[in-house]
Write a protein that holds these residues in place. Structure first.
Motif, mmCIF file in Angstrom:
data_model
loop_
_atom_site.group_PDB
_atom_site.id
_atom_site.type_symbol
_atom_site.label_atom_id
_atom_site.label_comp_id
_atom_site.label_asym_id
_atom_site.label_seq_id
_atom_site.Cartn_x
_atom_site.Cartn_y
_atom_site.Cartn_z
ATOM 1 N N LEU A 86 -40.226 2.754 62.154
ATOM 2 C CA LEU A 86 -41.682 2.693 61.713
ATOM 3 C C LEU A 86 -41.833 2.472 60.060
ATOM 4 C CD1 LEU A 86 -44.817 2.539 62.465
ATOM 5 C CD2 LEU A 86 -44.638 5.141 62.275
ATOM 6 N N VAL A 137 -49.444 -9.646 71.271
ATOM 7 C CA VAL A 137 -49.859 -9.644 69.790
ATOM 8 C C VAL A 137 -49.117 -10.663 69.212
ATOM 9 C CG1 VAL A 137 -48.927 -8.205 67.810
ATOM 10 C CG2 VAL A 137 -49.403 -7.139 69.830
ATOM 11 N N LEU A 141 -46.972 0.928 73.363
ATOM 12 C CA LEU A 141 -47.286 0.119 72.267
ATOM 13 C C LEU A 141 -46.821 -1.402 72.902
ATOM 14 C CD1 LEU A 141 -46.889 2.685 70.646
ATOM 15 C CD2 LEU A 141 -45.770 1.529 69.136
ATOM 16 N N TYR A 195 -49.254 -1.251 64.135
ATOM 17 C CA TYR A 195 -47.842 -0.807 63.635
ATOM 18 C C TYR A 195 -47.157 -1.876 63.090
ATOM 19 C CZ TYR A 195 -48.915 2.872 67.222
ATOM 20 O OH TYR A 195 -49.392 3.764 68.125
ATOM 21 N N GLN A 242 -29.559 -1.436 65.162
ATOM 22 C CA GLN A 242 -30.483 -0.118 64.991
ATOM 23 C C GLN A 242 -31.611 -0.420 65.924
ATOM 24 O OE1 GLN A 242 -31.148 1.144 60.900
ATOM 25 N NE2 GLN A 242 -29.053 0.279 60.336
ATOM 26 N N GLY A 243 -32.169 0.505 66.176
ATOM 27 C CA GLY A 243 -33.565 0.859 66.658
ATOM 28 C C GLY A 243 -34.764 0.430 65.974
ATOM 29 N N PRO A 244 -36.035 0.024 66.228
ATOM 30 C CA PRO A 244 -37.107 -0.140 65.175
ATOM 31 C C PRO A 244 -37.112 1.016 64.574
ATOM 32 C CG PRO A 244 -37.449 -0.979 67.495
ATOM 33 C CD PRO A 244 -36.184 -0.228 67.654
ATOM 34 N N GLN A 262 -36.622 -3.626 62.217
ATOM 35 C CA GLN A 262 -35.517 -3.620 62.817
ATOM 36 C C GLN A 262 -34.111 -4.198 62.498
ATOM 37 O OE1 GLN A 262 -35.860 -4.696 67.010
ATOM 38 N NE2 GLN A 262 -34.034 -3.163 67.615
ATOM 39 N N PHE A 293 -45.741 -5.012 71.733
ATOM 40 C CA PHE A 293 -45.215 -5.706 70.570
ATOM 41 C C PHE A 293 -45.331 -7.184 70.449
ATOM 42 C CE2 PHE A 293 -42.508 -2.426 68.738
ATOM 43 C CZ PHE A 293 -42.620 -1.294 69.699
ATOM 44 N N GLY A 294 -45.040 -7.878 69.102
ATOM 45 C CA GLY A 294 -45.162 -9.158 69.299
ATOM 46 C C GLY A 294 -43.618 -9.613 69.091
ATOM 47 N N GLU A 295 -43.377 -11.003 68.954
ATOM 48 C CA GLU A 295 -42.070 -11.626 69.258
ATOM 49 C C GLU A 295 -41.129 -11.196 67.968
ATOM 50 O OE1 GLU A 295 -42.263 -15.246 71.814
ATOM 51 O OE2 GLU A 295 -43.637 -15.528 70.085
ATOM 52 N N LEU A 322 -41.187 -6.262 63.263
ATOM 53 C CA LEU A 322 -42.001 -6.210 64.383
ATOM 54 C C LEU A 322 -43.485 -5.628 64.230
ATOM 55 C CD1 LEU A 322 -39.396 -4.495 66.880
ATOM 56 C CD2 LEU A 322 -40.057 -7.183 66.973
ATOM 57 N N TYR A 364 -42.905 -2.400 62.420
ATOM 58 C CA TYR A 364 -41.706 -1.819 62.553
ATOM 59 C C TYR A 364 -40.521 -2.841 61.789
ATOM 60 C CZ TYR A 364 -42.945 2.056 65.707
ATOM 61 O OH TYR A 364 -43.255 3.159 66.457
ATOM 62 N N GLN A 393 -48.115 2.582 59.822
ATOM 63 C CA GLN A 393 -49.294 2.928 61.156
ATOM 64 C C GLN A 393 -50.816 2.801 60.656
ATOM 65 O OE1 GLN A 393 -48.511 6.280 63.711
ATOM 66 N NE2 GLN A 393 -50.463 5.892 64.859
#
Lengths: 108, 116
Positions: free
Chosen positions: B45, B4, B105, B33, B41-43, B37, B107-109, B91, B35, B48
């Motif tokens: 959403l 991605v 999933l 998706y 914290q966590g990602p 972040q 993920f991109g950078e 993300l 996200y 979508q």
């Protein structure tokens, strides 16, 4: 609301020691749970999923519906295991809800 | 296979300015998706897409955020006007999901946004 709780922000262990990263969830249906990992300077990636009952890089995770937990375990930590670990819950339709993450630091 | 792709990697803007992020998913992946972040914290959403239709945008602050996925491939996420609390890593992820749960999933950078 569905929630994923990772109570530890940081877990520091010595190389060769056992590791347990905790994850608790709240979900009204049958949960689909996963562990994702992010190594330094790398992308977030899937480590393992409970439905596969697999062991990846020596890690395993058992779903305990009674305790609503999905802890990640490894009997002997390696330095290369140092990373950020996220527990995630699939609400429906591949929509993942992530916990806040736990940094695992393995010391030599 | 190519992963991605996201751009830009970093962006610094002042509050009330606008910004746009671009994402190119893995070829053939139907679901995309975005996200958010925030540090520590966590990602979370934001939105979508399934092909070029929106599946879930319940957590997208629609007064300032917008996203589109033209032709079911690339996607753009826009923030206008930005607030300080929008500082985060954005993300993009994609998956092959087409009706059954897989959980994987890709993920991109990420695009790191700093709002001053």
């Amino acid at each position: 609301a569905q929630r994923v709780t990772q109570p530890e922000k940081l877990l520091s262990v010595f190389k060769g020691a056992p590791v347990e990263l905790k994850c608790n969830y709240s979900y009204s249906g049958s949960p689909e749970l996963f562990w994702y990992v992010q190594y330094s300077r790398q992308r977030l990636q899937l480590l393992l999923r409970h439905i596969s009952r697999e062991s990846i890089k020596g890690f395993t995770a058992d779903l305990n519906k009674g305790e609503t937990s999905f802890h990640l375990k490894k009997p002997f930590a390696q330095e290369e295991d140092s990373a950020m670990y996220y527990c995630a819950l699939d609400e429906y339709g591949n929509k993942l809800v992530f916990g806040a993450g736990t940094i695992l630091r393995v010391k030599s | 296979e190519a992963g991605v792709a996201q751009s830009p990697r970093y962006k610094i803007i002042e509050k009330r300015q606008s910004v746009a992020f671009w994402c190119n998913p893995i070829s053939g992946h139907a679901t995309l998706y975005w996200y958010q972040q925030i540090l520590g914290q966590g990602p979370k959403l934001l939105i979508q897409f399934q092909n070029n239709g929106v599946v879930d945008d319940s957590q997208l602050p629609k007064d300032r955020f917008s996203a589109e996925r033209l032709k079911g491939v690339d996607s753009t996420l826009k923030i206008q006007p930005a607030k300080l609390e929008d500082s985060a890593v954005y993300l993009c992820a994609s998956s092959q999901y087409s009706g059954g749960p897989t959980g994987e999933l890709f993920f991109g950078e990420g695009s790191r946004l700093t709002v001053l």
